[in-house]
Each structure stands twice: as C-alpha cells, then as structure tokens.
Scaffold this motif. Structure first.
Motif, PDB file in Angstrom:
ATOM      1  N   SER A  60       7.202   3.895   7.115  1.00  0.00           N
ATOM      2  CA  SER A  60       6.118   3.746   6.144  1.00  0.00           C
ATOM      3  C   SER A  60       5.880   2.286   5.798  1.00  0.00           C
ATOM      4  O   SER A  60       4.742   1.814   5.761  1.00  0.00           O
TER       5      SER A  60
ATOM      6  N   GLY B  50       2.671  -0.182   6.919  1.00  0.00           N
ATOM      7  CA  GLY B  50       1.807  -0.504   5.796  1.00  0.00           C
ATOM      8  C   GLY B  50       1.698  -1.978   5.488  1.00  0.00           C
ATOM      9  O   GLY B  50       0.960  -2.375   4.597  1.00  0.00           O
TER      10      GLY B  50
ATOM     11  N   ASP C 144       9.418   1.628  -1.646  1.00  0.00           N
ATOM     12  CA  ASP C 144       8.042   2.099  -1.658  1.00  0.00           C
ATOM     13  C   ASP C 144       7.103   1.011  -1.146  1.00  0.00           C
ATOM     14  O   ASP C 144       7.130  -0.128  -1.637  1.00  0.00           O
ATOM     15  N   VAL C 145       6.262   1.353  -0.179  1.00  0.00           N
ATOM     16  CA  VAL C 145       5.406   0.363   0.461  1.00  0.00           C
ATOM     17  C   VAL C 145       4.429  -0.274  -0.528  1.00  0.00           C
ATOM     18  O   VAL C 145       4.114  -1.465  -0.442  1.00  0.00           O
ATOM     19  N   LYS C 146       3.947   0.491  -1.521  1.00  0.00           N
ATOM     20  CA  LYS C 146       3.002  -0.058  -2.490  1.00  0.00           C
ATOM     21  C   LYS C 146       3.664  -1.106  -3.381  1.00  0.00           C
ATOM     22  O   LYS C 146       3.052  -2.125  -3.718  1.00  0.00           O
ATOM     23  N   GLU C 147       4.907  -0.857  -3.756  1.00  0.00           N
ATOM     24  CA  GLU C 147       5.639  -1.819  -4.580  1.00  0.00           C
ATOM     25  C   GLU C 147       5.902  -3.103  -3.797  1.00  0.00           C
ATOM     26  O   GLU C 147       5.807  -4.217  -4.328  1.00  0.00           O
TER      27      GLU C 147
ATOM     28  N   GLN D  17       4.140  -4.205  -1.207  1.00  0.00           N
ATOM     29  CA  GLN D  17       2.857  -4.878  -0.995  1.00  0.00           C
ATOM     30  C   GLN D  17       2.431  -5.632  -2.243  1.00  0.00           C
ATOM     31  O   GLN D  17       1.865  -6.735  -2.166  1.00  0.00           O
ATOM     32  N   LYS D  18       2.702  -5.066  -3.420  1.00  0.00           N
ATOM     33  CA  LYS D  18       2.356  -5.715  -4.678  1.00  0.00           C
ATOM     34  C   LYS D  18       3.087  -7.045  -4.815  1.00  0.00           C
ATOM     35  O   LYS D  18       2.495  -8.053  -5.232  1.00  0.00           O
TER      36      LYS D  18
ATOM     37  N   SER E 214       1.509  -9.550  -2.451  1.00  0.00           N
ATOM     38  CA  SER E 214       0.201  -9.989  -2.939  1.00  0.00           C
ATOM     39  C   SER E 214       0.330 -10.950  -4.110  1.00  0.00           C
ATOM     40  O   SER E 214      -0.431 -11.917  -4.227  1.00  0.00           O
TER      41      SER E 214
END
Length: 437
Positions: free
Chosen positions: A117, A121, A165-168, A170-171, A174
C-alpha cells in the motif's frame, strides 16, 4: 520530441519485461486520438507514464529517469515485492541515494500488505524491514515508519510516523517539502515534481527560481540560503527553487522552455500567475540569488522573452509573427489581426494549416486585415495571450487590441472567414467568399 526520444526505449522495455517473465504488460496510447482517456487520468503533458495494477487500485505515476534500466527496475519493483531489509547499514545506504525516502518497519505477516500500500501510494523510494533491533537503531519500533530527508535539501533530516498508513506518511512528506529540487547528470530528481503542489493566494504569484551552476560552490550556497529565507515567507506568494547542474539536459531545458541559449551559469526566475503565460527574468553569472529575487518582485528587472530569429516574414499569404515583432504586427492599430498560436508537433495544427492558408489568401484583398500565426512553443511576448491548447485562434480588432476575441467555432475556412467578417464589420465583395472558399 520527448515522445520520439522515448519510443525506441519503450520498445526495448517491452522486450526486456517479456524476456524476464515479469507479470506486466508494456502498452501505449495516443492521447490525441483518445482525448477522453487523457482527461480521465489527468494527463497534462507528453509523454506521461502510468503503471496500472491488476487489482484495479489507482495507477502510479512514473516520474523517474527515462532510460531503459530505470524503467525496467520500476516495473520489476512494482510487479515483484522485494524482500525485507534487516541490515542497518544497507538501509542507511538506501536512504542516502535520494532526497527523500521511506523505510517502513512492521512485523512479519503484516509487513508485505502494509508495504504494498505504501510503495504504490508514494512517489519516493521505499523499502521495509521486519527487524525490531534495526527499527530501534533508527529511533523507531515495529508498526512505525521513518521518512528520511537529505539534510542539504530539507530543514529536517528525518521524521518518525507512528503508523504504516500511507495517508499519514504522505502527509509528513507533503508538510516537509524540499527547499529545492536538484537536477543532475542527465536525469531529473523525482522530488522536483513535488515542488509544484502549492498554490499562491488570490492576486499573488508563484516564483520558480532556477539556478544553473558549474563548479560554483559559493553560488550554490547562496542559492540554498535564499531557498531557506523564502521557504518561510508568508506574503501569499509561492517560491519554488530548482538547482540544475550544467549538463546537456539542463541546457536543453533552459533553451526549450525559456529560449535562453549558451547559459553556463546564472539564475532564471519564472513568475507565474493563474491563466497567464509565465514571465521570465534572467541573470547571467548571478551569485546573489536573494537580491535578484527581491529586485524581480520589486519590478526592477526587465522581463526576458524568447523569440525565433531565423524565420521568413510570410508562409504563403500567412504573416509569420515572432516574439520580437509581436507588438509591431499584432498590436498595429491600423489592422485587424487574426492570430493562430500553434505548435510544430501538434496534429490538429497540421490539419488546420491548409484551411488557414486558404483564409489568408481570401483575406489578402483587404488592406486592413492580417492573417498571422506564431509558434507558441518558441516565442513569447508581454501581450501574448495564454493558451490552454494548440491551435488557439484570436482576433485582435482595431481599437480593441487589449481584449482579443477567442475563436471557438468549427476549424473550417468558411467558418473562420465568416467569423472575421462578422467581428470586424468588413464587407466581402458580392459572391467572392463563396467563389474563393
């Protein structure tokens, strides 16, 4: 040009992938013919490379080097999950290769699913480890992720994320944008693409600052100092910094995008505003980058516009416009000027060419109408309109030069001619329009 350069490499990649027995297919699509596909997947330039997965998850963008080996490794890594890396020295070597990279620490049994994942991502290099001891040596534990940053390009050297977690992850990436991207050798750093995500405040600008350096450590240090100073500015503008080593690829980028040839070192500042063409400012052999940016913002530097120089005045009956003579021809208040902005590689432009030439021949009997064209990839001017695609056609009427009218009708000789006559009020001789068109 870039598509043609990639074509033989793409064919070799297909052969190599098949020979290696990878579970992957190398394919291509003509986005001019299948425009809806390009829009569906957000294609904004050519060539665009995407990897689609068998299970139907979102495709991954490829932004790395476009040589055979790099492309093959990308396909191989995404079709075959790598083994865990449980050696601290090997992880340190891995993180030193790129401006930012990700190391995921997870327990055996859950690591592979979590890593798949994360890997798909993100647009940064990533590996995973199942060793609690190795995780501890990097100040982490199993179930956490460490994002590493190049100390020369980022304000932080690493950040620990308390999950996989990929969203964490990525955050964190960024929020820790690089101070600048770096293009060296003959391939761009994938991190360069991450610099263009921020948007300026209403009425403000994006300033893209490019340093071309050649064994000039003082200039490079000055450039980094300026990037740190402007990274924290809260004036509504966005500042993006890119350092280019003096290579053939960098020279091609500067020549093709800015029209500056023979630059061995110096600074280019691109001021970008929504719905407008970018404005260039060039300083040759500039070392005080911060001072130059300040002078650009204060309006104390004259803009630089690229222009063709070795072109004929006419192509048949069509007047050829360049950046240098744009104001003289297009903004002449004695004439109505129809201007086509085209690109030499554009298929739609080539299809329009004989029809546009027919319009020029039909209109040459009117002394106050000029049918003109300009290569939008090789010329710029202060009053040149921003185009969203090629070809774009604009009518500059006498007395209304500041508000050109966009032609959005059918691209036929008759439709274009009727548009000109209607908008200008010039009357065609009886029956002449039908006879000539």
């Amino acid at each position: 040009g870039h598509c043609k350069s990639l074509a033989p490499v793409w064919d070799e990649l297909a052969t190599k992938v098949e020979a290696a027995g990878l579970k992957a297919t190398i394919a291509k699509v003509d986005a001019d013919k299948h425009n809806s596909l390009g829009q569906r997947f957000g294609v904004q330039g050519f060539p665009t490379l995407k990897l689609f997965f068998a299970e139907g998850s979102d495709p991954a963008d490829y932004q790395g080097p476009r040589d055979l080996e790099a492309l093959f490794q990308f396909v191989q890594k995404n079709s075959e999950l790598p083994d865990p890396v449980n050696d601290a020295a090997e992880i340190e070597a891995f993180t030193a290769r790129a401006p930012s990279s990700v190391v995921l620490f997870a327990e055996e049994g859950t690591a592979e699913t979590a890593f798949k994942s994360v890997f798909r991502g993100l647009n940064v290099p990533a590996i995973f480890s199942t060793s609690a001891e190795v995780a501890e040596s990097f100040g982490a534990s199993l179930g956490q992720t460490v994002v590493f940053f190049d100390k020369n390009q980022f304000l932080q050297s690493k950040v620990t994320v308390s999950s996989t977690d990929v969203k964490e992850i990525q955050k964190v990436i960024s929020e820790n944008a690089p101070l600048f991207g770096r293009i060296g050798g003959e391939t761009p750093d994938p991190a360069v693409a991450d610099l263009f995500g921020k948007q300026p405040a209403e009425g403000k600008f994006t300033y893209v600052v490019l340093l071309l350096f050649s064994d000039n450590e003082e200039g490079f240090k000055n450039f980094r100092d300026a990037s740190i100073a402007y990274a924290g500015k809260e004036d509504g503008n966005v500042y993006t910094f890119i350092a280019l080593e003096n290579t053939q690829m960098s020279n091609d980028i500067i020549k093709n995008n800015f029209g500056v040839d023979g630059l061995t070192s110096g600074v280019i500042v691109d001021r970008m505003e929504k719905d407008s063409a970018p404005t260039h400012f060039v300083a040759r052999d500039e070392t005080n980058v911060g001072d130059f940016i300040s002078r650009v913002i204060d309006g104390k530097v004259e803009a630089y516009y690229k222009s063709q120089t070795d072109v004929d005045d006419f192509d048949g009956d069509v007047r050829v416009v360049t950046g240098n003579n744009f104001d003289e021809i297009v903004l002449d208040e004695n004439t109505h000027v129809l201007l086509e902005v085209y690109a030499p590689w554009c298929g739609h432009c080539k299809s329009l060419e004989p029809k546009y030439a027919k319009v020029a021949t039909a209109m040459k009997k009117f002394d106050n109408i000029v049918i003109a064209k300009i290569d939008g990839t090789a010329n710029e001017a202060a009053n040149m309109p921003a185009v969203k695609g090629f070809p774009s056609i604009f009518l500059y009427k006498k007395g209304e030069k500041g508000t050109p009218i966009t032609f959005d009708g059918k691209r036929t000789s008759r439709a274009i001619t009727k548009f000109i006559l209607k908008e200008t009020g010039v009357r065609a001789a009886s029956g002449s329009e039908k006879e000539e068109l």
